[in-house]
Scaffold this active site. Structure first.
Site, mmCIF file in Angstrom:
data_model
loop_
_atom_site.group_PDB
_atom_site.id
_atom_site.type_symbol
_atom_site.label_atom_id
_atom_site.label_comp_id
_atom_site.label_asym_id
_atom_site.label_seq_id
_atom_site.Cartn_x
_atom_site.Cartn_y
_atom_site.Cartn_z
ATOM 1 N N HIS A 1 -16.074 -13.896 -13.478
ATOM 2 C CA HIS A 1 -15.621 -15.208 -14.150
ATOM 3 C C HIS A 1 -14.168 -14.970 -14.932
ATOM 4 O O HIS A 1 -13.641 -16.015 -15.213
ATOM 5 C CB HIS A 1 -16.649 -14.951 -15.452
ATOM 6 C CG HIS A 1 -18.007 -15.996 -15.087
ATOM 7 N ND1 HIS A 1 -18.479 -16.949 -15.706
ATOM 8 C CD2 HIS A 1 -18.911 -15.436 -14.078
ATOM 9 C CE1 HIS A 1 -19.563 -17.571 -14.793
ATOM 10 N NE2 HIS A 1 -19.904 -16.488 -13.995
ATOM 11 N N SER B 1 -8.071 -12.557 -19.620
ATOM 12 C CA SER B 1 -7.922 -13.738 -20.556
ATOM 13 C C SER B 1 -9.342 -13.718 -21.332
ATOM 14 O O SER B 1 -9.438 -14.138 -22.336
ATOM 15 C CB SER B 1 -7.664 -14.916 -20.013
ATOM 16 O OG SER B 1 -8.404 -15.386 -19.148
ATOM 17 N N ASP C 1 -34.012 -12.131 -7.026
ATOM 18 C CA ASP C 1 -34.769 -11.943 -5.898
ATOM 19 C C ASP C 1 -35.786 -10.949 -6.346
ATOM 20 O O ASP C 1 -35.531 -10.388 -7.645
ATOM 21 C CB ASP C 1 -33.891 -11.436 -4.581
ATOM 22 C CG ASP C 1 -33.253 -9.908 -5.134
ATOM 23 O OD1 ASP C 1 -33.441 -9.173 -5.648
ATOM 24 O OD2 ASP C 1 -32.421 -9.644 -3.875
ATOM 25 N N THR D 1 -35.856 -7.665 -5.323
ATOM 26 C CA THR D 1 -35.521 -6.343 -5.444
ATOM 27 C C THR D 1 -34.177 -6.317 -6.037
ATOM 28 O O THR D 1 -33.128 -5.867 -5.819
ATOM 29 C CB THR D 1 -35.186 -5.649 -3.912
ATOM 30 O OG1 THR D 1 -34.453 -6.697 -3.283
ATOM 31 C CG2 THR D 1 -36.485 -5.579 -3.231
#
Length: 373
Positions: free
Chosen positions: A72, A95, A218, A220
């Site tokens: 991100h 940032s 998921d 696992t």
């Protein structure tokens, strides 16, 4: 074959060919560690601090958040905006910490506030840049997750100069056209997008449906494997929480969460064959993710001005990569295969009753901040 060994990867790191490609270690840190560059000394200390102090040597939602934070922070980068004379973001520049307000207030950054605050403590104590600590913590987290790759790490990112525009964050609700356009602008192909989504094999949703935080994607979630790619193609049968939420698709298993963006990408003709390829060749997941994630870590950065401190990242534990398989209780009839170029792989189902997805509890609040390193 039932398992694919990655021992050959570890042997490569110790081979004469590999040794000839890395800088000789001829400088010494204060604690006696021999390094190729003294600028890397702090990263050896931070590796141990993060692995044991922050992650507790466990691949769980804390490690997942560190991986998500690295993505991100870096994806906020747009050459297209820059060409228009607008601020296009600084990429992997930290940032998201330097300008925590507003960036951590962006809707698609929800859930990253805690991990960003914790990593910032480590950066402030040691004087490393926020961009560096974010990418380094990501690399450390991946060595803890079984099957995860060992990333290279370059240090020396300069301080961020402005917040990344909110419009640059991909949304779980976005149509495929929008997702592919956003990644193309940032310099990534459709295949690289699918490669990066391997991180969802160890990911958890926290805020798309706030009634069921820390729900894995998921069955696992503690393993970097192909099950995310298999299970995203299963026919969805129910909402795992209190009903439909923006950015959510129906899940095939109790206790599992599916993002709408993943659901769409798994079935789109521009990405479905790459998606399916990881089910047939799970041994390709880690190296392809590694290449794409190392590219993410340098978005917006001048690599020639950074110091290669990859040596501070320990090799992952030896892990035998399991073949992709169907969860117990599912058959190939439940798969919504979309690749027209190749038949769906013939995989078998686990024996026994329907697969139970592990449940997790939030543990970041148990973190005790260090006062010195």
């Amino acid at each position: 074959m039932a398992f694919l060994s990655i021992l050959f990867v570890l042997s490569l790191f110790s081979s004469p060919v590999f040794s000839a490609l890395v800088a000789p270690r001829d400088q010494t840190c204060d604690d006696g560690t021999v390094v190729s560059d003294n600028k890397c000394c702090i990263w050896y200390s931070l590796y141990d601090e993060l692995r044991h102090g922050l992650f507790n040597n466990v691949c769980d939602e804390v490690a997942s958040d560190a991986i998500r934070l690295a993505f991100h922070d870096a994806i906020g980068y747009s050459p297209a905006l820059t060409e228009q004379g607008k601020w296009g973001g600084g990429g992997a520049d930290g940032s998201i910490m330097t300008f925590a307000s507003p960036e951590l207030g962006y809707a698609d950054n929800n859930g990253l506030q805690t991990i960003a605050g914790i990593e910032r403590i480590y950066a402030d104590l040691t004087g490393v840049s926020y961009g560096d600590i974010i990418q380094f913590a990501n690399a450390v987290a991946l060595t803890i997750c079984p099957g995860g790759p060992r990333l290279e790490f370059f240090a020396g990112r300069p301080k961020a100069v402005a917040a990344a525009p909110e419009s640059l964050l991909p949304s779980a609700s976005a149509p495929v056209d929008e997702l592919l356009a956003r990644f193309k602008d940032a310099g990534f192909s459709p295949n690289e997008l699918v490669d990066l989504l391997a991180s969802h094999s160890v990911a958890f949703q926290e805020n798309v449906d706030p009634t069921i935080p820390f729900t894995p994607m998921d069955s696992t979630p503690g393993t970097f494997d192909a099950q995310f790619y298999v299970e995203t193609l299963l026919n969805g049968t129910a909402w795992p929480g209190d009903g439909e939420h923006a950015g959510e698709a129906m899940s095939p298993l109790d206790g599992e969460f599916r993002l709408m963006s993943d659901h769409r990408l798994a079935r789109d003709p521009r990405t479905s064959c790459r998606w399916q390829s990881f089910i047939k060749h799970p041994e390709q997941i880690a190296p392809r993710f590694k290449k794409a994630m190392e590219k993410i870590a340098l978005v917006g950065q001048d690599k020639s001005k950074l110091t290669d401190c990859s040596e501070a990242i320990a090799a992952p534990v030896v892990f035998s990569i399991p073949d992709a398989h169907l969860p117990a209780g599912k058959t190939l009839d439940d798969i919504e295969a979309s690749c027209e170029e190749e038949d769906f792989p013939s995989i078998t189902a686990d024996p026994g009753p329907s697969t139970a997805v592990p449940t997790f509890t939030f543990i970041e609040n148990d973190f005790v901040a260090p006062t010195s390193i």
